[in-house]
Scaffold this motif. Structure first.
Motif, mmCIF file in Angstrom:
data_model
loop_
_atom_site.group_PDB
_atom_site.id
_atom_site.type_symbol
_atom_site.label_atom_id
_atom_site.label_comp_id
_atom_site.label_asym_id
_atom_site.label_seq_id
_atom_site.Cartn_x
_atom_site.Cartn_y
_atom_site.Cartn_z
ATOM 1 N N GLU A 1 0.813 -1.211 0.000
ATOM 2 C CA GLU A 1 0.000 0.000 0.000
ATOM 3 C C GLU A 1 0.854 1.272 0.000
ATOM 4 O O GLU A 1 0.339 2.368 -0.267
ATOM 5 C CB GLU A 1 -0.939 0.009 1.210
ATOM 6 N N ARG A 2 2.141 1.145 0.263
ATOM 7 C CA ARG A 2 3.032 2.304 0.191
ATOM 8 C C ARG A 2 3.228 2.780 -1.244
ATOM 9 O O ARG A 2 3.617 3.918 -1.479
ATOM 10 C CB ARG A 2 4.397 1.964 0.799
ATOM 11 N N ILE A 3 2.953 1.912 -2.214
ATOM 12 C CA ILE A 3 3.125 2.266 -3.623
ATOM 13 C C ILE A 3 1.874 3.016 -4.093
ATOM 14 O O ILE A 3 0.782 2.454 -4.069
ATOM 15 C CB ILE A 3 3.330 1.015 -4.498
ATOM 16 N N PRO A 4 1.986 4.264 -4.500
ATOM 17 C CA PRO A 4 0.810 4.973 -5.016
ATOM 18 C C PRO A 4 0.247 4.278 -6.254
ATOM 19 O O PRO A 4 0.995 3.844 -7.131
ATOM 20 C CB PRO A 4 1.363 6.369 -5.363
ATOM 21 N N TYR A 5 -1.063 4.142 -6.301
ATOM 22 C CA TYR A 5 -1.765 3.494 -7.417
ATOM 23 C C TYR A 5 -1.258 2.076 -7.662
ATOM 24 O O TYR A 5 -1.118 1.641 -8.809
ATOM 25 C CB TYR A 5 -1.646 4.329 -8.699
ATOM 26 N N ALA A 6 -0.985 1.364 -6.577
ATOM 27 C CA ALA A 6 -0.495 -0.011 -6.717
ATOM 28 C C ALA A 6 -1.533 -0.911 -7.370
ATOM 29 O O ALA A 6 -1.179 -1.893 -8.025
ATOM 30 C CB ALA A 6 -0.101 -0.565 -5.351
ATOM 31 N N GLU A 7 -2.831 -0.598 -7.207
ATOM 32 C CA GLU A 7 -3.872 -1.454 -7.762
ATOM 33 C C GLU A 7 -3.986 -1.341 -9.280
ATOM 34 O O GLU A 7 -4.607 -2.189 -9.927
ATOM 35 C CB GLU A 7 -5.227 -1.128 -7.120
ATOM 36 N N SER A 8 -3.384 -0.316 -9.876
ATOM 37 C CA SER A 8 -3.517 -0.131 -11.321
ATOM 38 C C SER A 8 -2.156 -0.159 -12.005
ATOM 39 O O SER A 8 -1.739 -1.178 -12.555
ATOM 40 C CB SER A 8 -4.255 1.177 -11.622
ATOM 41 N N ASP A 9 -1.423 0.955 -11.960
ATOM 42 C CA ASP A 9 -0.165 1.050 -12.700
ATOM 43 C C ASP A 9 0.908 0.094 -12.179
ATOM 44 O O ASP A 9 1.715 -0.422 -12.959
ATOM 45 C CB ASP A 9 0.387 2.481 -12.626
ATOM 46 N N PHE A 10 0.933 -0.149 -10.865
ATOM 47 C CA PHE A 10 2.061 -0.860 -10.263
ATOM 48 C C PHE A 10 1.622 -2.134 -9.555
ATOM 49 O O PHE A 10 2.200 -2.500 -8.531
ATOM 50 C CB PHE A 10 2.793 0.069 -9.287
ATOM 51 N N ILE A 11 0.653 -2.839 -10.095
ATOM 52 C CA ILE A 11 0.227 -4.076 -9.443
ATOM 53 C C ILE A 11 1.314 -5.147 -9.533
ATOM 54 O O ILE A 11 1.414 -6.015 -8.665
ATOM 55 C CB ILE A 11 -1.104 -4.577 -10.042
ATOM 56 N N ILE A 12 2.174 -5.065 -10.550
ATOM 57 C CA ILE A 12 3.306 -5.995 -10.634
ATOM 58 C C ILE A 12 4.259 -5.770 -9.465
ATOM 59 O O ILE A 12 4.835 -6.718 -8.912
ATOM 60 C CB ILE A 12 4.038 -5.828 -11.979
ATOM 61 N N GLY A 13 4.424 -4.515 -9.048
ATOM 62 C CA GLY A 13 5.255 -4.231 -7.886
ATOM 63 C C GLY A 13 4.686 -4.837 -6.618
ATOM 64 O O GLY A 13 5.425 -5.363 -5.776
ATOM 65 N N ALA A 14 3.338 -4.757 -6.454
ATOM 66 C CA ALA A 14 2.695 -5.359 -5.289
ATOM 67 C C ALA A 14 2.853 -6.878 -5.297
ATOM 68 O O ALA A 14 3.109 -7.502 -4.253
ATOM 69 C CB ALA A 14 1.215 -4.979 -5.260
ATOM 70 N N ILE A 15 2.718 -7.494 -6.469
ATOM 71 C CA ILE A 15 2.902 -8.942 -6.571
ATOM 72 C C ILE A 15 4.346 -9.317 -6.271
ATOM 73 O O ILE A 15 4.623 -10.303 -5.568
ATOM 74 C CB ILE A 15 2.482 -9.425 -7.979
ATOM 75 N N GLY A 16 5.300 -8.534 -6.768
ATOM 76 C CA GLY A 16 6.705 -8.825 -6.514
ATOM 77 C C GLY A 16 7.068 -8.734 -5.050
ATOM 78 O O GLY A 16 7.928 -9.485 -4.573
ATOM 79 N N GLU A 17 6.404 -7.838 -4.314
ATOM 80 C CA GLU A 17 6.727 -7.699 -2.892
ATOM 81 C C GLU A 17 6.187 -8.862 -2.070
ATOM 82 O O GLU A 17 6.883 -9.381 -1.205
ATOM 83 C CB GLU A 17 6.152 -6.382 -2.362
ATOM 84 N N GLU A 18 4.959 -9.287 -2.340
ATOM 85 C CA GLU A 18 4.350 -10.307 -1.472
ATOM 86 C C GLU A 18 4.424 -11.720 -2.045
ATOM 87 O O GLU A 18 4.293 -12.683 -1.293
ATOM 88 C CB GLU A 18 2.908 -9.932 -1.167
ATOM 89 N N LEU A 19 4.629 -11.862 -3.341
ATOM 90 C CA LEU A 19 4.788 -13.189 -3.934
ATOM 91 C C LEU A 19 6.186 -13.412 -4.493
ATOM 92 O O LEU A 19 6.491 -14.519 -4.948
ATOM 93 C CB LEU A 19 3.744 -13.407 -5.038
ATOM 94 N N GLY A 20 7.003 -12.380 -4.491
ATOM 95 C CA GLY A 20 8.395 -12.513 -4.868
ATOM 96 C C GLY A 20 8.633 -12.636 -6.361
ATOM 97 O O GLY A 20 7.715 -12.576 -7.183
#
Length: 471
Positions: free
Chosen positions: A335-354
């Motif tokens: 959630e620290r990544i702004p707009y993680a649900e749209s532009d940066f969902i790959i970043g969210a996946i990389g953080e929690e699923l590696g």
């Protein structure tokens, strides 16, 4: 080709494989529903109370799509729908994970958009029984696509979101017309290139072992070049500019089999982008182009600026923290990544699923592209070959520019990740694209009718007898 070989090819019959598709759908649902349950356990310590309702709705959507395919496209590719269902289910789970962190309800909205996408998926397969009908709308599709691309420039209708003017607003609803335009452009390009590929394939001057195209044939690529640069300048959207021009270039190369078009097209795009960057540096105009390049070259230097690189830096640190196997759902801070649900969902996946999770996602996208290209390869008509190739290129280019921007391989673009990112217009358009690929695949895999059984259908497609020449 020997008569025996041609007879063997014409006599080969693909199996329907709907049972295999249903089995793969069960695995896909296990991914989507299992990820949703894992989010609840990781964040709240318990299984979500709405798991049955959510899982039932998700299962109902994909099973309904499967049943429709059984009846209206029985020979369609059996892998595409399960892969798309797995990606869509995983995307919903990740969006739900971000909802729990910031108290929003975007996952419910995304499920609603998925429902609309599946309905249009079903409608496309039911209404469009033969993709070759779309050749009648070649120029209509092209004009409609250009009109849609211009809509965000209309005063009072267009909206600027995160610096890009690619949205239109109607009351409380927002829509990205470029998502529909990319489908129409594939139809327009395929229809145009089928008619003019022989002329465009003629070689001109030979330079360094590459046959460049003739000067008189540069009109179409010049037009697309100007349109792509116009999108970059006026709408401030590098992603769409690269997507549309790259799409035309790929389809042009496949239609003509001339590498010279890739050389000319690549030089035109990068030369134009470099010129615009030079103008932005020397005159102070087009500052958004200079800003994107500066952030790409040195993101840490622009972390505290606006517009700055905070989004990219947070994503890079998150993925580094995730490492090989990830932190696990609920153990990271995407959630620290702004707009993680749209532009940066790959970043969210990389953080929690590696890295493992990101690679698995990329492999699923690779399967979509491979199955679309397989449909193009076995298609018995030139229009179907080019349309399936173009739709495969849409997925390949979009994933490349999104993941490339998130991982700092190329400057940030702002496109959504297909089926994963939050966004209604993107999700709905991508479900329609999958339906079109399945329609091409179904017609390509059907048994070839004999002249005695269906002379009309064979006569309607003069390229049916050239099953290997264009493969």
């Amino acid at each position: 080709m020997a008569a025996g070989q041609q007879g063997a090819i014409m006599g080969f019959v693909h199996r329907r494989r709907r049972g295999a598709e249903l089995f793969l759908l069960v695995l896909a649902l296990a991914v989507g529903i299992g990820a949703y349950a894992a989010v609840g356990l990781g964040v709240e310590g318990e299984v979500p109370v709405d798991l049955l309702g959510y899982g039932g709705w998700l299962a109902g959507l994909v099973v309904a799509a499967h049943v429709v395919i059984r009846f209206v496209a029985p020979y369609a590719d059996p892998v595409l729908l399960p892969v798309v269902a797995a990606l869509n289910g995983l995307g919903l789970a990740v969006i739900h994970r971000l909802d729990l962190a910031d108290g929003s309800a975007l996952a419910r909205q995304q499920l609603t958009w998925m429902t609309l996408g599946v309905l249009l998926f079903v409608g496309t397969l039911v209404v469009l029984r033969d993709h070759r009908v779309l050749t009648r709308f070649t120029y209509t599709s092209g004009l409609a696509a250009i009109a849609l691309l211009l809509l965000p420039m209309v005063p009072g209708l267009g909206k600027t979101v995160n610096g890009a003017k690619i949205w239109i607003g109607v009351g409380p609803f927002s829509f990205q017309p470029g998502e529909v335009a990319k489908v129409l452009l594939v139809v327009a390009f395929a229809g145009y290139l089928v008619l003019h590929r022989d002329a465009l394939a003629l070689a001109g001057r030979r330079v360094l072992f590459v046959d460049l195209p003739r000067g008189r044939d540069l009109g179409p690529i010049l037009a697309m070049w100007l349109i792509s640069l116009g999108i970059l300048v006026l709408q401030r959207d590098l992603g769409s500019s690269l997507l549309f021009f790259g799409l035309f270039l790929v389809m042009l190369y496949v239609a003509t089999e001339r590498p010279g078009w890739l050389v000319v097209g690549g030089a035109m795009f990068f030369g134009g982008a470099g010129l615009l960057y030079y103008v932005s540096v020397t005159t102070g105009q087009l500052s958004h182009i200079q800003n994107r390049v500066n952030i790409w070259l040195d993101p840490m230097a622009y972390f505290d600026q606006s517009p700055g690189s905070g989004q990219l830096v947070e994503s890079l640190f998150g993925m580094a923290w995730g490492g090989l196997l990830g932190r696990g759902f609920g153990e990271g801070n995407p959630e620290r990544i702004p707009y993680a649900e749209s532009d940066f969902i790959i970043g969210a996946i990389g953080e929690e699923l590696g890295l493992t999770g990101v690679i698995a996602v990329l492999l699923l996208y690779g399967l979509i592209v491979e199955r679309a290209l397989r449909a193009a390869l076995i298609s018995r008509d030139g229009f179907g070959k080019l349309m399936a190739t173009g739709l495969a290129a849409v997925f390949a280019l979009q994933v490349f520019v999104v993941v490339g921007g998130v991982t700092r391989l190329i400057p940030l673009t702002g496109l959504t990740t297909p089926f994963l990112s939050y966004g209604g217009s993107s999700l709905v358009a991508n479900w329609v694209i999958v339906a079109l690929v399945l329609r091409v695949s179904d017609l390509a895999r059907r048994p070839v009718p004999s002249v005695g059984d269906d002379a009309t259908d064979v006569a309607a497609d003069a390229e049916t007898t050239q099953v290997v020449r264009l493969s």
